[in-house]
Design a protein around this motif. Structure first.
Motif, PDB file in Angstrom:
ATOM      1  N   TYR A  16       0.839  -1.203   0.000  1.00 29.48           N
ATOM      2  CA  TYR A  16       0.000   0.000   0.000  1.00 29.48           C
ATOM      3  C   TYR A  16       0.877   1.258   0.000  1.00 29.48           C
ATOM      4  CZ  TYR A  16      -3.864  -3.121   1.151  1.00 29.48           C
ATOM      5  OH  TYR A  16      -4.809  -4.123   1.135  1.00 29.48           O
ATOM      6  N   HIS A  17       1.900   1.229   0.831  1.00 27.35           N
ATOM      7  CA  HIS A  17       2.845   2.347   0.885  1.00 27.35           C
ATOM      8  C   HIS A  17       3.530   2.517  -0.471  1.00 27.35           C
ATOM      9  CE1 HIS A  17       6.902   4.039   2.336  1.00 27.35           C
ATOM     10  NE2 HIS A  17       6.031   5.037   2.362  1.00 27.35           N
ATOM     11  N   LEU A 147     -10.012   2.962  -6.320  1.00 28.17           N
ATOM     12  CA  LEU A 147      -9.201   3.478  -5.224  1.00 28.17           C
ATOM     13  C   LEU A 147      -9.896   4.663  -4.539  1.00 28.17           C
ATOM     14  CD1 LEU A 147      -6.455   3.653  -3.685  1.00 28.17           C
ATOM     15  CD2 LEU A 147      -5.706   5.186  -5.501  1.00 28.17           C
TER      16      LEU A 147
END
Length: 149
Positions: A16-17, A147
């Motif tokens: 995710y980062h 997203l």
């Protein structure tokens, strides 16, 4: 090129980062490519965005609030951007006939002409089509929509 190579680091907390860093980096990369085209016409990306909104409204006028709602960069100061476009003689402002408190903004012939020239010189698809297929672009767009929820 992989994000790790671009930023010369592979230390991410998790995927995710890594995705957030990649999206941020790619946003900057695309803006830099587009800026070259805009600078040729002495425009910023925000000014270009406002001109496109006004062309979409043409021949009807737009208000500052409509422009704010439709701008890509929600943090931009639409009034100031319109002021700069008025100074560049690409748009005009006039008082709304039915509501004296409102101001109508119109793109003029010079503004339409610049957008037409820009349309013929470059296509946004040119930024992507050398690296991803149209189907992949559709998948990417759908993932970005997902997203944002």
């Amino acid at each position: 090129m992989k994000i790790e190579d671009e930023i010369q680091s592979s230390k991410f907390e998790d995927n995710y980062h890594k995705a957030v860093i990649n999206i941020s980096y790619t946003y900057s990369w695309m803006n830099n490519l587009l800026r070259i085209s805009f600078e040729k016409y002495n425009l910023t990306s925000q000014q270009f965005n406002v001109l496109r909104i006004l062309r979409g409204q043409y021949p009807k006028p737009a208000t500052i609030n409509l422009i704010k709602e439709r701008m890509l960069d929600k943090m931009s100061d639409a009034s100031r951007i319109v002021d700069r476009l008025v100074q560049k003689e690409l748009v005009s402002r006039c008082t709304n006939n039915t509501d004296r408190r409102a101001v109508d903004i119109h793109i003029n012939e010079k503004g339409l002409e610049i957008l037409s020239k820009m349309d013929s010189e470059f296509k946004t698809s040119d930024l992507l089509k050398h690296n991803i297929s149209e189907e992949e672009a559709d998948t990417l767009s759908n993932l970005l929509d997902k997203l944002r929820g």
